[in-house]
Design a protein around this motif. Structure first.
Motif, PDB file in Angstrom:
ATOM      1  N   VAL A   1       0.872  -1.185   0.000  1.00  0.00           N
ATOM      2  CA  VAL A   1       0.000   0.000   0.000  1.00  0.00           C
ATOM      3  C   VAL A   1       0.906   1.231   0.000  1.00  0.00           C
ATOM      4  N   ASP A   2       1.115   1.800  -1.189  1.00  0.00           N
ATOM      5  CA  ASP A   2       2.107   2.864  -1.321  1.00  0.00           C
ATOM      6  C   ASP A   2       1.510   4.231  -1.631  1.00  0.00           C
ATOM      7  N   SER A   3       0.190   4.356  -1.616  1.00  0.00           N
ATOM      8  CA  SER A   3      -0.426   5.659  -1.874  1.00  0.00           C
ATOM      9  C   SER A   3      -1.816   5.704  -1.259  1.00  0.00           C
ATOM     10  N   GLU A   4      -2.319   6.925  -1.080  1.00  0.00           N
ATOM     11  CA  GLU A   4      -3.677   7.113  -0.575  1.00  0.00           C
ATOM     12  C   GLU A   4      -4.699   6.532  -1.541  1.00  0.00           C
ATOM     13  N   ALA A   5      -4.432   6.636  -2.844  1.00  0.00           N
ATOM     14  CA  ALA A   5      -5.369   6.107  -3.837  1.00  0.00           C
ATOM     15  C   ALA A   5      -5.519   4.593  -3.702  1.00  0.00           C
ATOM     16  N   VAL A   6      -4.405   3.895  -3.492  1.00  0.00           N
ATOM     17  CA  VAL A   6      -4.459   2.444  -3.290  1.00  0.00           C
ATOM     18  C   VAL A   6      -5.230   2.118  -2.016  1.00  0.00           C
ATOM     19  N   LEU A   7      -4.971   2.869  -0.960  1.00  0.00           N
ATOM     20  CA  LEU A   7      -5.653   2.638   0.311  1.00  0.00           C
ATOM     21  C   LEU A   7      -7.160   2.801   0.160  1.00  0.00           C
ATOM     22  N   GLN A   8      -7.582   3.820  -0.542  1.00  0.00           N
ATOM     23  CA  GLN A   8      -9.012   4.047  -0.727  1.00  0.00           C
ATOM     24  C   GLN A   8      -9.649   2.940  -1.561  1.00  0.00           C
ATOM     25  N   ARG A   9      -8.952   2.450  -2.574  1.00  0.00           N
ATOM     26  CA  ARG A   9      -9.473   1.326  -3.366  1.00  0.00           C
ATOM     27  C   ARG A   9      -9.662   0.087  -2.490  1.00  0.00           C
ATOM     28  N   LEU A  10      -8.705  -0.171  -1.629  1.00  0.00           N
ATOM     29  CA  LEU A  10      -8.789  -1.331  -0.747  1.00  0.00           C
ATOM     30  C   LEU A  10      -9.967  -1.214   0.212  1.00  0.00           C
ATOM     31  N   ARG A  11     -10.187  -0.027   0.725  1.00  0.00           N
ATOM     32  CA  ARG A  11     -11.334   0.175   1.620  1.00  0.00           C
ATOM     33  C   ARG A  11     -12.632  -0.088   0.876  1.00  0.00           C
ATOM     34  N   GLY A  12     -12.649   0.259  -0.409  1.00  0.00           N
ATOM     35  CA  GLY A  12     -13.831  -0.021  -1.217  1.00  0.00           C
ATOM     36  C   GLY A  12     -14.094  -1.508  -1.383  1.00  0.00           C
ATOM     37  N   PHE A  13     -13.021  -2.304  -1.355  1.00  0.00           N
ATOM     38  CA  PHE A  13     -13.156  -3.759  -1.439  1.00  0.00           C
ATOM     39  C   PHE A  13     -13.414  -4.389  -0.074  1.00  0.00           C
ATOM     40  N   GLY A  14     -13.421  -3.579   0.975  1.00  0.00           N
ATOM     41  CA  GLY A  14     -13.639  -4.104   2.320  1.00  0.00           C
ATOM     42  C   GLY A  14     -12.399  -4.701   2.950  1.00  0.00           C
ATOM     43  N   ILE A  15     -11.211  -4.391   2.417  1.00  0.00           N
ATOM     44  CA  ILE A  15      -9.951  -4.892   2.974  1.00  0.00           C
ATOM     45  C   ILE A  15      -9.412  -3.856   3.949  1.00  0.00           C
ATOM     46  N   THR A  16      -9.288  -4.234   5.199  1.00  0.00           N
ATOM     47  CA  THR A  16      -8.928  -3.269   6.235  1.00  0.00           C
ATOM     48  C   THR A  16      -7.574  -3.528   6.884  1.00  0.00           C
ATOM     49  N   LEU A  17      -6.948  -4.663   6.629  1.00  0.00           N
ATOM     50  CA  LEU A  17      -5.604  -4.926   7.142  1.00  0.00           C
ATOM     51  C   LEU A  17      -4.605  -4.569   6.051  1.00  0.00           C
ATOM     52  N   VAL A  18      -3.821  -3.528   6.265  1.00  0.00           N
ATOM     53  CA  VAL A  18      -2.986  -2.975   5.201  1.00  0.00           C
ATOM     54  C   VAL A  18      -1.568  -2.714   5.702  1.00  0.00           C
ATOM     55  N   GLN A  19      -0.627  -2.807   4.747  1.00  0.00           N
ATOM     56  CA  GLN A  19       0.780  -2.616   5.069  1.00  0.00           C
ATOM     57  C   GLN A  19       1.471  -1.986   3.869  1.00  0.00           C
ATOM     58  N   GLY A  20       2.373  -1.060   4.114  1.00  0.00           N
ATOM     59  CA  GLY A  20       3.108  -0.443   3.018  1.00  0.00           C
ATOM     60  C   GLY A  20       3.621   0.926   3.385  1.00  0.00           C
TER      61      GLY A  20
END
Length: 253
Positions: free
Chosen positions: A213-232
């Protein structure tokens, strides 16, 4: 043959004499604004990953490499405050190095007990799990589950590589390849891959960790998929011998 205990002298030799370093990178739970776990990241003197180091070792050294790395990671993590954080510790291990799971695990758990870290706060991330025979993989997961640690399959990516094994052996967690995750903000095809993978993993009842997870845009996409455990890098960079504080403000907003 009984496994030999992993000594603090061996851990010091691992880190100092061999030029290996231990860094820690948080895995954030953005739904709860907290650190779910810290991953112990082993690097060689030239930046080699633990998998690359493992492959370069002679056979006799491979048997204890993960044990020594795990013991060192546990002691370093506890020394810099893991015990008070409430977070778990994720330790990558080479699945092919685990010949007898119970004997492989016991010296690590002994170090963990002595350091004051309960087994239930350990996660073992199996790298190379697709190269391990099915019955051996099942035994590893069963031994971990009975002893307390969680098991993660490392590196689920495009083409659903490893998804069938997830369904058959049901680890506790699965990590997504960083190359897949980091591209979802710019690649339509990678977004489709993740859009297809996410409900399949969820149906299996597994927790998903998105690495890369290297950007805010990637983080927001992941939240849209319901993925909440993130690293990067967007969350926090790895830090040597310390537990970095993740950036959670924007993710929790």
């Amino acid at each position: 043959m009984e496994s030999q205990p992993v000594t603090s002298e061996g851990e010091r030799k691992l880190v100092s004499d061999s030029g290996l370093t231990v860094a820690f990178q948080p895995i954030a739970d953005v739904s709860a604004s907290r650190v779910y776990a810290y991953e112990a990241i082993i690097r060689g003197p030239k930046g080699q990953t633990s998998a690359q180091i493992f492959e370069s070792l002679p056979p006799e050294a491979k048997a204890t490499f993960d044990q020594r790395c795990a013991a060192g990671a546990i002691r370093w993590a506890m020394a810099v405050g893991l015990g008070d954080s409430g977070a778990r510790l994720l330790i990558p291990v080479q699945a092919q190095s685990i010949d007898k799971p119970a004997e492989h695990l016991e010296p690590i758990l002994r170090v963990s007990r002595h350091a004051g870290l309960i087994a239930e706060r350990l996660i073992f991330g199996l790298e190379g799990y697709r190269q391990v025979a099915g019955r051996d993989l099942a035994e590893i997961i069963d031994v971990h589950r009975k002893a307390g640690p969680l098991t993660a399959f490392v590196g689920l990516g495009p083409g659903h590589a490893g998804l069938a094994l997830c369904g058959r052996y049901l680890p506790d967690l699965v990590t997504l390849e960083s190359e897949l995750v980091s591209a979802i903000a710019s690649s339509w095809s990678r977004r489709l891959v993740l859009e297809d993978l996410t409900p399949r993993i969820r149906q299996l009842g597994l927790k998903v960790i998105a690495t890369g997870v290297d950007s805010e845009a990637v983080l927001q996409r992941l939240r849209g998929f319901g993925i909440t455990l993130v690293q990067g890098e967007e969350i926090a960079s790895p830090a040597l011998r310390s537990l970095p504080t993740p950036t959670l403000r924007r993710a929790a907003a």
